[in-house]
Design a protein around this motif. Structure first.
Motif, PDB file in Angstrom:
ATOM      1  N   GLU A  45      -7.977   4.228  -7.627  1.00  0.00           N
ATOM      2  CA  GLU A  45      -8.493   5.108  -6.567  1.00  0.00           C
ATOM      3  C   GLU A  45      -7.434   5.491  -5.439  1.00  0.00           C
ATOM      4  OE1 GLU A  45      -9.857   8.558  -8.454  1.00  0.00           O
ATOM      5  OE2 GLU A  45     -10.179   6.574  -9.583  1.00  0.00           O
ATOM      6  N   ARG A  46      -7.597   4.812  -4.711  1.00  0.00           N
ATOM      7  CA  ARG A  46      -7.055   4.887  -2.919  1.00  0.00           C
ATOM      8  C   ARG A  46      -5.422   5.949  -3.644  1.00  0.00           C
ATOM      9  NH1 ARG A  46      -5.732   0.191  -0.865  1.00  0.00           N
ATOM     10  NH2 ARG A  46      -7.882  -0.211  -0.358  1.00  0.00           N
ATOM     11  N   ASN A  47      -4.932   5.455  -4.234  1.00  0.00           N
ATOM     12  CA  ASN A  47      -3.403   5.419  -4.764  1.00  0.00           C
ATOM     13  C   ASN A  47      -3.316   7.453  -5.216  1.00  0.00           C
ATOM     14  OD1 ASN A  47      -2.342   3.604  -3.543  1.00  0.00           O
ATOM     15  ND2 ASN A  47      -1.463   2.766  -6.006  1.00  0.00           N
ATOM     16  N   VAL A  93       0.544  -1.132  -0.233  1.00  0.00           N
ATOM     17  CA  VAL A  93      -0.147  -0.332   0.238  1.00  0.00           C
ATOM     18  C   VAL A  93       0.791   1.838  -0.005  1.00  0.00           C
ATOM     19  CG1 VAL A  93      -2.092   1.225   1.437  1.00  0.00           C
ATOM     20  CG2 VAL A  93      -1.635  -1.293   0.841  1.00  0.00           C
ATOM     21  N   LEU A  94       0.484   2.258  -1.131  1.00  0.00           N
ATOM     22  CA  LEU A  94       1.086   3.759  -0.850  1.00  0.00           C
ATOM     23  C   LEU A  94       1.327   4.318   0.596  1.00  0.00           C
ATOM     24  CD1 LEU A  94       3.170   5.240  -2.922  1.00  0.00           C
ATOM     25  CD2 LEU A  94       0.103   6.167  -3.816  1.00  0.00           C
ATOM     26  N   THR A  95       2.209   4.885   0.947  1.00  0.00           N
ATOM     27  CA  THR A  95       1.898   5.863   2.041  1.00  0.00           C
ATOM     28  C   THR A  95       2.419   6.935   1.710  1.00  0.00           C
ATOM     29  OG1 THR A  95       4.948   5.456   2.936  1.00  0.00           O
ATOM     30  CG2 THR A  95       2.651   3.657   3.519  1.00  0.00           C
ATOM     31  N   SER A  96       2.123   7.540   3.396  1.00  0.00           N
ATOM     32  CA  SER A  96       2.625   8.994   2.040  1.00  0.00           C
ATOM     33  C   SER A  96       3.945   9.199   3.108  1.00  0.00           C
ATOM     34  CB  SER A  96       1.813   9.825   4.128  1.00  0.00           C
ATOM     35  OG  SER A  96       0.363  10.205   4.411  1.00  0.00           O
ATOM     36  N   TYR A  97       5.059   8.346   3.031  1.00  0.00           N
ATOM     37  CA  TYR A  97       6.150   8.105   2.980  1.00  0.00           C
ATOM     38  C   TYR A  97       6.864   8.909   1.413  1.00  0.00           C
ATOM     39  CZ  TYR A  97      11.343   7.215   3.868  1.00  0.00           C
ATOM     40  OH  TYR A  97      12.394   7.125   3.732  1.00  0.00           O
ATOM     41  N   ASP A  98       5.856   7.151   1.482  1.00  0.00           N
ATOM     42  CA  ASP A  98       6.081   7.173  -0.018  1.00  0.00           C
ATOM     43  C   ASP A  98       6.504   8.236  -1.263  1.00  0.00           C
ATOM     44  OD1 ASP A  98       7.021   4.272   0.550  1.00  0.00           O
ATOM     45  OD2 ASP A  98       4.725   3.539  -0.240  1.00  0.00           O
ATOM     46  N   ILE A  99       5.518   8.739  -1.071  1.00  0.00           N
ATOM     47  CA  ILE A  99       5.106   9.970  -1.918  1.00  0.00           C
ATOM     48  C   ILE A  99       6.158  11.343  -1.862  1.00  0.00           C
ATOM     49  CG2 ILE A  99       3.327  11.924  -2.602  1.00  0.00           C
ATOM     50  CD1 ILE A  99       1.066   9.217  -1.479  1.00  0.00           C
ATOM     51  N   SER A 100       6.518  11.337  -0.198  1.00  0.00           N
ATOM     52  CA  SER A 100       7.235  12.233   0.112  1.00  0.00           C
ATOM     53  C   SER A 100       8.582  11.955   0.296  1.00  0.00           C
ATOM     54  CB  SER A 100       6.957  12.251   1.854  1.00  0.00           C
ATOM     55  OG  SER A 100       8.144  13.313   2.383  1.00  0.00           O
ATOM     56  N   ASP A 101       8.939  10.439  -0.405  1.00  0.00           N
ATOM     57  CA  ASP A 101       9.908  10.003  -0.805  1.00  0.00           C
ATOM     58  C   ASP A 101      10.790  10.984  -2.324  1.00  0.00           C
ATOM     59  OD1 ASP A 101      12.824   9.077   0.246  1.00  0.00           O
ATOM     60  OD2 ASP A 101      11.727   7.462  -1.638  1.00  0.00           O
ATOM     61  N   ILE A 116      -1.980  10.653  -3.346  1.00  0.00           N
ATOM     62  CA  ILE A 116      -0.953  11.040  -4.090  1.00  0.00           C
ATOM     63  C   ILE A 116      -1.427  13.005  -4.143  1.00  0.00           C
ATOM     64  CG2 ILE A 116       0.250  11.978  -6.031  1.00  0.00           C
ATOM     65  CD1 ILE A 116       0.000   9.520  -6.883  1.00  0.00           C
ATOM     66  N   ILE A 117      -2.747  13.046  -4.499  1.00  0.00           N
ATOM     67  CA  ILE A 117      -2.970  14.208  -4.447  1.00  0.00           C
ATOM     68  C   ILE A 117      -3.131  15.190  -2.819  1.00  0.00           C
ATOM     69  CG2 ILE A 117      -6.032  15.861  -5.585  1.00  0.00           C
ATOM     70  CD1 ILE A 117      -5.534  13.517  -7.468  1.00  0.00           C
ATOM     71  N   GLU A 118      -3.236  14.005  -2.592  1.00  0.00           N
ATOM     72  CA  GLU A 118      -4.150  14.692  -0.672  1.00  0.00           C
ATOM     73  C   GLU A 118      -2.364  14.973  -0.025  1.00  0.00           C
ATOM     74  OE1 GLU A 118      -7.759  12.878   0.869  1.00  0.00           O
ATOM     75  OE2 GLU A 118      -5.893  11.777   1.390  1.00  0.00           O
ATOM     76  N   ASN A 119      -1.241  14.475  -0.311  1.00  0.00           N
ATOM     77  CA  ASN A 119      -0.164  14.839  -0.035  1.00  0.00           C
ATOM     78  C   ASN A 119       1.054  15.768  -0.605  1.00  0.00           C
ATOM     79  OD1 ASN A 119       1.228  12.799   1.974  1.00  0.00           O
ATOM     80  ND2 ASN A 119      -0.523  11.562   0.474  1.00  0.00           N
ATOM     81  N   ILE A 130       5.011   7.492 -10.477  1.00  0.00           N
ATOM     82  CA  ILE A 130       4.395   7.927  -9.611  1.00  0.00           C
ATOM     83  C   ILE A 130       3.409   7.600  -9.809  1.00  0.00           C
ATOM     84  CG2 ILE A 130       2.798  10.339  -9.625  1.00  0.00           C
ATOM     85  CD1 ILE A 130       3.955   9.894  -6.897  1.00  0.00           C
ATOM     86  N   ASN A 131       2.672   7.776 -11.702  1.00  0.00           N
ATOM     87  CA  ASN A 131       1.874   7.926 -12.675  1.00  0.00           C
ATOM     88  C   ASN A 131       1.433   6.087 -12.520  1.00  0.00           C
ATOM     89  OD1 ASN A 131       0.647  10.206 -13.935  1.00  0.00           O
ATOM     90  ND2 ASN A 131       3.324   9.657 -15.291  1.00  0.00           N
ATOM     91  N   ALA A 132       2.746   4.900 -12.162  1.00  0.00           N
ATOM     92  CA  ALA A 132       2.333   3.443 -11.843  1.00  0.00           C
ATOM     93  C   ALA A 132       1.359   3.621 -10.880  1.00  0.00           C
ATOM     94  CB  ALA A 132       4.163   3.340 -12.073  1.00  0.00           C
ATOM     95  N   TRP A 133       1.903   4.548  -9.984  1.00  0.00           N
ATOM     96  CA  TRP A 133       0.974   3.962  -8.655  1.00  0.00           C
ATOM     97  C   TRP A 133      -0.345   4.323  -8.744  1.00  0.00           C
ATOM     98  CZ3 TRP A 133       5.547   7.006  -4.597  1.00  0.00           C
ATOM     99  CH2 TRP A 133       6.727   5.572  -4.664  1.00  0.00           C
TER     100      TRP A 133
END
Length: 439
Positions: A153-155, A113-121, A159-162, A145-148
């Protein structure tokens, strides 16, 4: 808890002479394998900050419904982070394999599952790559990012929220300010990624309406790549819809944008959605008080009036409504009205669209007729009468419309009523109360 499970081959029980009841077996699922919310066997166990484990789907629905407490302990959640419980998940998988004879299939290992840390990284790495001019690394991260986002839809929401939209908008502005030609491929990828993040926040928008960003989008409007053109006009349309005054900034940084929009509308290879977006951008530009006359003049020299009338002949309703909006804006200037009057199709087509497309299209049509008949233009009034304009406008007024449209419709009816004696389309003793609706 005890459940009844049917063996996979239970349907063959009758064939081999066994009693049907023998094909049904009782099976007890361990309580710690069941989700406290759904009471079903957990497929993706996750643990809250309170230490209670739930099935991911159930607890996410609970949180998305606005709940801020743990369903079991009723404690207020310090964080909504869901930590995968690998130990329980492995135990459930082993148990499922051992109960295979009961028809239970092994619970598959859930995707990471994609996490806030992954997106921040990834955000940090993109900023570094842009600052160092590492185009290849930046492309790799944008594609990641596009692949995620494509996974579910959750990903996308995460991504947008972060705040990833701001990261990409800033990168787009920074790269465009250095060199559009040098970074064209990367800029195209960033813009295509930003498209599914619209509408963006104010900070992100401010980056995309900078002179360098707008110049880049105008550059893309002239691209040979169809997808790039579509993304550019969609981005411009969305930005202008949020703040129409930004159209001034767009016209200031490039003088070619009007021609590019006209070609997008004219060429048959472009889909309806792209033509609709082009019309919307034209509308925003033409309704600006300071630049409307200059923009109208340039569009008229390209032949926009004839092109709009072609669209009105056989296009779908959504496109017709937007075309009428643009034609109404053009008729706001003297030069635009004169050009519209020259075309023999203008009045018949505009009258035809009243009550045929949408409420907004009817209001645009009445407004266009009113402008064309301004100062009591007898020729336009008589032509409108000849094609049934009196009845159409009267019915539009009776059915209800905006206050401005009511005023215009009333003035049109008065003008046409004064000119109707010049035609044989009405008997002198006709009573308007018995006019039939034209549809």
């Amino acid at each position: 808890m005890t459940f009844l499970f049917r063996r996979r081959k239970a349907s063959n029980a009758k064939k081999i002479g066994l009693p049907e009841s023998n094909s049904v077996l009782e099976l007890t699922i361990p309580s710690h394998f069941r989700c406290p919310v759904s009471l079903d066997l957990m497929k993706d166990p996750v643990t809250l900050s309170t230490g209670i484990t739930y099935d991911r789907e159930s607890i996410e629905k609970w949180i998305e419904s606005g709940n801020e407490t743990c369903p079991v302990t009723n404690q207020v959640l310090i964080t909504f982070e869901l930590i995968p419980n690998h130990s329980i998940r492995k135990m459930i998988q082993d148990w499922s394999v051992g109960k295979k004879s009961y028809g239970i299939e092994r619970i598959p290992t859930p995707k990471v599952v994609l996490t806030s840390y992954d997106i921040s990284d990834v955000s940090s790495k993109i900023n570094v790559a842009v600052n160092h001019g590492d185009v290849d690394k930046c492309k790799e991260l944008v594609r990641k990012i596009n692949a995620w986002a494509k996974e579910n839809e959750r990903n996308k929401v995460r991504i947008i929220e972060n705040g990833f939209g701001f990261v990409l908008s800033s990168s787009f502005d920074a790269l465009a300010s250095v060199s559009i030609e040098k970074h064209e491929g990367l800029l195209e990828e960033i813009l295509s990624t930003l498209i599914w993040m619209f509408p963006l926040g104010l900070e992100s928008q401010s980056k995309l309406v900078s002179p360098s960003s707008l110049r880049c989008m105008a550059w893309f409007l002239k691209s040979q790549n169809l997808s790039t053109k579509q993304n550019a006009v969609l981005a411009i349309k969305d930005l202008l819809s949020l703040d129409q005054q930004r159209a001034n900034a767009l016209l200031e940084v490039t003088k070619d944008v009007l021609e590019s929009l006209f070609l997008l509308l004219k060429e048959p290879i472009y889909p309806t959605s792209t033509k609709a977006n082009s019309l919307m951008v034209m509308y925003y530009i033409l309704t600006l008080p300071k630049t409307s006359e200059i923009s109208t003049s340039r569009f008229l020299k390209m032949g926009l009036v004839s092109l709009l009338l072609e669209i009105l002949v056989d296009s779908e309703k959504s496109l017709c409504q937007k075309a009428l909006g643009v034609l109404d804006s053009i008729c706001s200037t003297y030069e635009g009205r004169e050009e519209a009057r020259k075309n023999a199709l203008t009045v018949p087509l505009v009258v035809k669209k009243i009550l045929r497309v949408s409420a907004a299209a009817t209001e645009f049509s009445v407004s266009i007729l009113w402008k064309l008949c301004e100062n009591g233009d007898g020729d336009a009034l008589i032509e409108a009468l000849e094609v049934g304009g009196f009845q159409k406008v009267l019915v539009a007024l009776q059915m209800g419309c905006g206050e401005n449209t009511k005023v215009k419709a009333t003035e049109l009816l008065k003008g046409m009523n004064q000119n109707r004696k010049k035609l044989n389309c009405f008997e002198s003793s006709a009573d308007l109360r018995y006019l039939k609706k034209s549809y």
